[in-house]
Design a protein around this motif. Structure first.
Motif, PDB file in Angstrom:
ATOM      1  N   GLY A 159      67.166  53.291  77.027  1.00 16.28           N
ATOM      2  CA  GLY A 159      67.879  53.567  75.787  1.00 16.28           C
ATOM      3  C   GLY A 159      69.257  54.142  76.005  1.00 16.28           C
ATOM      4  O   GLY A 159      69.597  54.607  77.107  1.00 16.28           O
ATOM      5  N   PRO A 160      70.099  54.143  74.949  1.00 12.12           N
ATOM      6  CA  PRO A 160      71.488  54.620  75.080  1.00 12.12           C
ATOM      7  C   PRO A 160      71.591  56.090  75.465  1.00 12.12           C
ATOM      8  O   PRO A 160      72.470  56.465  76.245  1.00 12.12           O
ATOM      9  N   GLU A 161      70.684  56.933  74.943  1.00 11.67           N
ATOM     10  CA  GLU A 161      70.747  58.360  75.273  1.00 11.67           C
ATOM     11  C   GLU A 161      70.432  58.584  76.753  1.00 11.67           C
ATOM     12  O   GLU A 161      71.049  59.426  77.407  1.00 11.67           O
ATOM     13  N   GLU A 162      69.484  57.820  77.276  1.00 10.91           N
ATOM     14  CA  GLU A 162      69.128  57.962  78.689  1.00 10.91           C
ATOM     15  C   GLU A 162      70.281  57.503  79.586  1.00 10.91           C
ATOM     16  O   GLU A 162      70.584  58.140  80.609  1.00 10.91           O
ATOM     17  N   LEU A 163      70.950  56.414  79.183  1.00 10.21           N
ATOM     18  CA  LEU A 163      72.101  55.941  79.952  1.00 10.21           C
ATOM     19  C   LEU A 163      73.212  56.987  79.939  1.00 10.21           C
ATOM     20  O   LEU A 163      73.846  57.252  80.971  1.00 10.21           O
ATOM     21  N   ALA A 164      73.440  57.595  78.770  1.00 11.64           N
ATOM     22  CA  ALA A 164      74.459  58.644  78.672  1.00 11.64           C
ATOM     23  C   ALA A 164      74.090  59.852  79.513  1.00 11.64           C
ATOM     24  O   ALA A 164      74.958  60.494  80.119  1.00 11.64           O
ATOM     25  N   LYS A 170      77.206  56.234  76.713  1.00  7.48           N
ATOM     26  CA  LYS A 170      76.396  55.089  76.313  1.00  7.48           C
ATOM     27  C   LYS A 170      77.084  53.822  76.823  1.00  7.48           C
ATOM     28  O   LYS A 170      78.207  53.873  77.329  1.00  7.48           O
ATOM     29  N   ALA A 171      76.410  52.680  76.695  1.00 10.30           N
ATOM     30  CA  ALA A 171      77.015  51.420  77.157  1.00 10.30           C
ATOM     31  C   ALA A 171      78.137  50.995  76.220  1.00 10.30           C
ATOM     32  O   ALA A 171      77.976  51.010  74.996  1.00 10.30           O
ATOM     33  N   TYR A 172      79.259  50.644  76.799  1.00  7.64           N
ATOM     34  CA  TYR A 172      80.400  50.129  76.037  1.00  7.64           C
ATOM     35  C   TYR A 172      80.833  48.804  76.646  1.00  7.64           C
ATOM     36  O   TYR A 172      80.805  48.632  77.867  1.00  7.64           O
ATOM     37  N   GLU A 173      81.250  47.891  75.775  1.00 10.24           N
ATOM     38  CA  GLU A 173      81.617  46.550  76.234  1.00 10.24           C
ATOM     39  C   GLU A 173      82.708  46.578  77.290  1.00 10.24           C
ATOM     40  O   GLU A 173      82.721  45.762  78.205  1.00 10.24           O
ATOM     41  N   ARG A 174      83.649  47.520  77.174  1.00  9.07           N
ATOM     42  CA  ARG A 174      84.775  47.563  78.118  1.00  9.07           C
ATOM     43  C   ARG A 174      84.392  48.179  79.457  1.00  9.07           C
ATOM     44  O   ARG A 174      85.112  48.016  80.445  1.00  9.07           O
TER      45      ARG A 174
END
Length: 542
Positions: A159-164, A170-174
């Motif tokens: 999940g985004p919180e775990e990645l952060a 969080k995951a960003y396209e750039r």
């Protein structure tokens, strides 16, 4: 060339900034005074690459944005020739460092390391490195074509919180991780023929070093791949971006401290341009971290850039317990092993201020400031929250939200004066509560450095000072990424254990423009709590 400066035979520093639209170089003395400057604009000076704003946009898919690394190499050739023509003793340059646009990635093909190690000083770089890249168009930070790979990465790690929690964002396209993932999945042959993947910063550092340079901790923090605690590549993130047998860790190389002296300048530059063979190369970093370095913030200071987007920079002693995923946490470029920097970007900045100026003040900043100053601090309890664009901090759709002192919604305020103050107080209350959430601590020693277009408006800065309850300063010199590189060189050469602020802190030229009013803390501490509740209600929706 800044002709008023005499030729200097004392030790000099050379800093670069390979940004989106240009490459800039600055030469300073040991006192960090700018002596010479040179630059190359990609659109103007290299028309054969057909860039607009320094990039190439795919005609079939506007989300795909890239630039050719060989263009950057040719621009370096040109800027080095300009430096040669400045007629100062190049052999007095003792250190080189620089910055690159964040998140962009460069893919060196197999055999490129040998090319870097055996450059012929009789030839231009762009002639020798024309076939050094397995991907000829490098994805840059403006690319937003990787949404599916962001989703895949976040899902893979939990999940985004775990990645952060792992990487600081969080995951960003750039971000580079999703860009590498796209190359891996859509251009597998090119990926497999890649010997090393560099960021733009480590790419240009590699050229000066004559060998592959490691990705530094600070710029590496903007990839969604680096564990910001251990400063090593996270195995799960690497696998989520590619696969467990992709050799991505080997292609990325070992990350390095941002303060590291990585070696001496390549013999190519010694023979072609007259650099001393003892000239040292300090790790290059990203443009945001390098600009942060140029601000020379103290431990409790805050930088607020008031531009099209408003950006808040913080120096953090430790990782925040909450707020990870709101904004970005990077390794601090001037203390990358122990400290951190936070970057919070708010999309609704000057464009929103200009809209209210148009609607309430007949497009006049003079009238706008008069309206702002005719209303007391606290604005009779009225609070305004304005989003012209979909906001990212917090994540919420566009719209205007007005509340009275009881917290009830209003269609409009009773006067233009209230509207103007509601806008400015609301924007700075938002900056404050989100900065505090990610670890900002305002102390008696804190100061705020204001930069960007609105930093010339002292009436707006007074509200900023009041809301944060801290004095506001402006910097007499631009906090540019290339100048930040020179600051970092001086720090890298200092005695081990010397703090950054001890080495360069007094070099940044600050001017105080305002102090908070005596009643500011009481007023805005209360308003901040109310604002946080109201903002949360907007995010949650009706």
């Amino acid at each position: 060339m800044m002709e008023e400066n005499p030729v200097n035979t004392n030790p000099l520093y050379l800093g670069f900034d390979l940004s989106t639209q240009s490459i800039k170089a600055v030469v300073t003395n040991e006192s960090l005074e700018v002596l010479y400057e040179a630059s190359v604009n990609f659109d103007k000076d290299l028309p054969e690459f057909r860039t607009t704003g320094g990039v190439n946009k795919d005609e079939r898919n506007s989300k795909i944005v890239s630039a050719q690394p060989i263009m950057w190499i040719k621009a370096l050739d040109i800027v080095m020739e300009k430096i040669r023509l400045l007629e100062f003793p190049i052999d007095t340059i003792v250190g080189i460092s620089g910055a690159g646009q964040q998140h962009g990635s460069v893919y060196w093909r197999r055999g490129a390391q040998k090319m870097l190690q055996t450059l012929d000083s009789g030839k231009f770089l762009h002639d020798q490195l024309a076939f050094a890249f397995s991907v000829t168009h490098s994805p840059v930070w403006m690319d937003s074509s990787t949404t599916e790979y962001c989703d895949k990465l976040e899902k893979f790690v939990g999940g985004p919180e775990e990645l952060a929690k792992i990487t600081g964002s969080k995951a960003y396209e750039r971000f580079t991780g999703s860009q590498i993932s796209k190359i891996f999945n859509t251009k597998r042959e090119a990926y497999n023929s890649t010997e090393r993947i560099s960021l733009v910063s480590s790419f240009i550092c590699s050229v000066f070093l004559g060998d592959y340079a490691g990705i530094d901790y600070s710029d590496g923090s903007g990839m969604n791949l680096l564990d910001i605690r251990t400063k090593t590549w996270d195995a799960k993130c690497l696998e989520g971006a590619t696969s467990n047998d992709s050799n991505l860790e080997e292609k990325l190389g070992i990350p390095i401290p941002s303060e590291l002296v990585v070696g001496t300048v390549s013999n190519y530059f010694v023979e072609r341009y007259g650099f001393s063979p003892d000239c040292k190369v300090v790790a290059f970093t990203g443009d945001n971290p390098s600009s942060f370095a140029a601000m020379a913030l103290g431990p409790n200071d805050i930088a607020v850039s008031l531009g099209t987007s408003d950006t808040v920079f913080l120096s953090l002693d430790s990782l925040p317990e909450e707020g990870l995923g709101e904004g970005h946490i990077f390794a601090n470029p001037v203390s990358s092993k122990e400290r951190y920097m936070a970057l919070l970007c708010f999309k609704n900045g000057s464009l929103t201020r200009e809209r209210i100026r148009r609607d309430a003040a007949d497009r006049s900043w003079k009238i706008f400031n008069e309206l702002l100053n005719s209303t007391p601090r606290g604005n009779f309890g009225n609070i305004g929250i304005y989003y012209d664009l979909w906001e990212i901090i917090p994540k919420v759709k566009n719209g205007d939200h007005r509340f009275n002192k009881e917290g009830s919604r209003l269609n409009k305020f009773t006067s233009k004066e209230v509207e103007v103050r509601a806008l400015i107080e609301g924007q700075f209350l938002s900056r404050r509560i989100h900065a505090e959430r990610i670890g900002c601590k305002i102390t008696k020693e804190s100061k705020i450095l204001a930069t960007g277009g609105a930093s010339c408006n002292e009436d707006i800065l007074q509200v900023l000072s009041d809301v944060f309850n801290a004095p506001v300063y402006v910097q007499d010199t631009s906090s540019s990424a290339d100048l930040g590189a020179c600051y970092r060189i001086k720090h890298a050469f200092a005695e081990e254990g010397s703090s950054y602020t001890e080495v360069v802190g007094n070099k940044a030229s600050f001017k105080k423009v305002c102090d908070p009013n005596r009643d500011a803390k009481e007023i805005y501490d209360t308003m901040a709590k109310r604002f946080e509740v109201l903002e949360k209600s907007i995010v949650q929706g009706p």
